[in-house]
Design a protein around this motif. Sequence first.
Motif, short mmCIF file in Angstrom:
data_model
loop_
_atom_site.label_atom_id
_atom_site.label_comp_id
_atom_site.label_asym_id
_atom_site.label_seq_id
_atom_site.Cartn_x
_atom_site.Cartn_y
_atom_site.Cartn_z
N ALA A 1 0.78 -1.23 -0.16
CA ALA A 1 0.09 -0.09 -0.13
C ALA A 1 0.94 1.29 -0.01
CB ALA A 1 -1.02 -0.08 1.27
N GLY A 2 2.25 1.30 -0.42
CA GLY A 2 3.00 2.17 -0.74
C GLY A 2 3.94 2.67 0.11
N GLN A 3 3.98 1.47 1.40
CA GLN A 3 4.99 1.76 2.33
C GLN A 3 6.20 0.99 1.96
OE1 GLN A 3 4.69 3.21 5.20
NE2 GLN A 3 2.52 3.19 5.65
N LEU A 4 7.42 1.53 2.26
CA LEU A 4 8.80 1.13 1.89
C LEU A 4 9.07 -0.23 3.07
CD1 LEU A 4 10.67 4.41 1.71
CD2 LEU A 4 10.29 2.75 -0.19
N PRO A 5 9.41 -1.23 2.37
CA PRO A 5 9.81 -2.54 3.36
C PRO A 5 11.01 -2.12 4.22
CG PRO A 5 10.68 -2.80 0.99
CD PRO A 5 9.92 -1.52 0.92
N LYS A 6 11.07 -2.83 5.06
CA LYS A 6 12.34 -2.22 6.15
C LYS A 6 12.89 -3.50 6.50
CE LYS A 6 10.53 1.79 6.81
NZ LYS A 6 9.87 2.08 8.03
N ASP A 7 14.27 -3.41 6.83
CA ASP A 7 14.79 -4.64 7.58
C ASP A 7 14.81 -4.83 8.91
OD1 ASP A 7 16.50 -2.80 8.65
OD2 ASP A 7 18.08 -2.81 7.23
N ALA A 8 15.35 -5.88 9.71
CA ALA A 8 15.27 -5.99 10.96
C ALA A 8 15.64 -4.81 11.77
CB ALA A 8 16.14 -7.31 11.37
N ASP A 9 16.41 -3.75 11.33
CA ASP A 9 16.60 -2.51 12.22
C ASP A 9 15.97 -1.64 11.69
OD1 ASP A 9 18.99 -3.99 13.49
OD2 ASP A 9 20.36 -3.74 11.65
N GLY A 10 14.94 -1.68 11.02
CA GLY A 10 14.01 -0.50 10.72
C GLY A 10 14.64 0.37 9.53
N ASN A 11 15.30 -0.09 8.97
CA ASN A 11 15.93 0.74 7.62
C ASN A 11 15.00 0.45 6.38
OD1 ASN A 11 18.17 1.86 9.07
ND2 ASN A 11 19.19 -0.19 8.99
N ALA A 12 14.88 1.32 5.72
CA ALA A 12 14.24 1.04 4.32
C ALA A 12 15.13 0.40 3.58
CB ALA A 12 13.86 2.50 3.82
N VAL A 13 14.61 -0.88 2.78
CA VAL A 13 15.34 -1.53 2.03
C VAL A 13 14.66 -1.92 0.90
CG1 VAL A 13 17.21 -2.13 3.61
CG2 VAL A 13 15.21 -3.53 3.35
N LEU A 14 15.41 -2.17 -0.53
CA LEU A 14 14.76 -2.94 -1.56
C LEU A 14 15.51 -4.09 -1.83
CD1 LEU A 14 13.65 0.05 -3.51
CD2 LEU A 14 12.15 -1.21 -2.33
N LYS A 15 14.81 -5.16 -2.18
CA LYS A 15 15.41 -6.39 -2.55
C LYS A 15 15.62 -6.49 -4.07
CE LYS A 15 13.97 -9.16 1.55
NZ LYS A 15 13.28 -10.25 1.96
N VAL A 16 16.73 -7.14 -4.53
CA VAL A 16 16.85 -7.53 -5.90
C VAL A 16 16.86 -8.64 -6.05
CG1 VAL A 16 18.11 -7.13 -8.02
CG2 VAL A 16 17.71 -5.16 -6.24
N PRO A 17 15.76 -9.70 -6.25
CA PRO A 17 15.93 -11.05 -6.45
C PRO A 17 16.57 -11.52 -8.04
CG PRO A 17 13.75 -10.44 -6.94
CD PRO A 17 14.48 -9.12 -6.48
N VAL A 18 17.84 -12.32 -7.88
CA VAL A 18 18.19 -12.69 -9.03
C VAL A 18 17.53 -13.72 -9.74
CG1 VAL A 18 20.66 -13.78 -9.81
CG2 VAL A 18 20.50 -11.87 -8.07
N ASN A 19 17.23 -13.63 -10.82
CA ASN A 19 16.32 -14.60 -11.53
C ASN A 19 15.29 -14.64 -11.25
OD1 ASN A 19 18.69 -14.73 -13.35
ND2 ASN A 19 19.42 -16.55 -12.20
N GLY A 20 14.64 -13.68 -10.50
CA GLY A 20 13.33 -14.13 -9.72
C GLY A 20 12.17 -13.38 -10.74
N LEU A 21 12.30 -12.70 -11.48
CA LEU A 21 11.41 -12.17 -12.22
C LEU A 21 11.33 -12.33 -13.70
CD1 LEU A 21 10.74 -8.76 -10.68
CD2 LEU A 21 9.09 -10.57 -10.60
#
Length: 294
Positions: A274-294
């Motif tokens: 819903a427009g929220q940035l994903p966070k890591d375990a420490d609460g930092n905004a992060v984006l993942k790049v899945p390799v060969n995932g899409l």
Amino acid sequence: MTDYPVNMKTHPEVAAFFDAATNTISYVIKDPASDACAIIDSVMDIDYAAARITYDHADALIAYVQSRSLTLEWIIETHVHADHLSAAPYIQQKLGGKIGIGSKIMVVQDTFGKVFNEGTEFQRDGSQFDALFEDGDTYQIGTMQAVAIYTPGHTPACMVHVIGDAAFVGDTLFMPDAGSARADFPGGDAATLYDSIQKVLALPDAMRLFMCHDYGPNGRDIQWETTVGAEKAHNIHVGAGKTKADFVKFRTERDATLAMPKLIIPSLQVNMRAGQLPKDADGNAVLKVPVNGL
């Protein structure tokens, strides 16, 4: 004729905001009989290479609403966009309003929750949104009744929102000279998209249609408004009686030549939240790049 409740006598005021970076058009829709309004398909700016989020486009929407002393009641997503990030939570924080999307968001969340290895902490029940619409659901914007029409094919969660004599089609249709959107994303299907487009074309010919994207084909200026009648007569992919078989053949062959949208990786991760940035375990905004995932 359509089976959905349509009131062509209501003429909402529509203000369009074009985002050149993503070729997206966002809308502020005002009830002519009150100060109530809705925002459809907002954009949050991202410099992907610099990993920087900004809000210039959303701030323009907010400034427009505030300058006219409007009350924002709804922030609508026509679908989980793969080509731009939603600014819904940012706008909600500034102006209020409920965030709504089609209930099939749960299908998208399940699919891409696996792609991005989100784990059990990522809820796949649509609970990040304030409202989940089913086909034919209605809701109010001031005195106006809006109706959500389920139009899968581009994605499993696409909906067209009809508000008076205006319909906001998301990526279900493009302008007549641009045709239709791709149907090759996970859960997309060309035959299903054709059927969904027929729902839109069953609306009254005078219904105003507002696009989510335009790319100015053949060098023309950017456009975003047409009518059902114009689409039925002139849409290059589905107009003038083109058959379902012809559409599926063309769409399938065309989609096989298309590259992934450049912002698909961040867009899906953000928009399924819903427009929220994903966070890591420490609460930092992060984006993942899945390799060969899409």
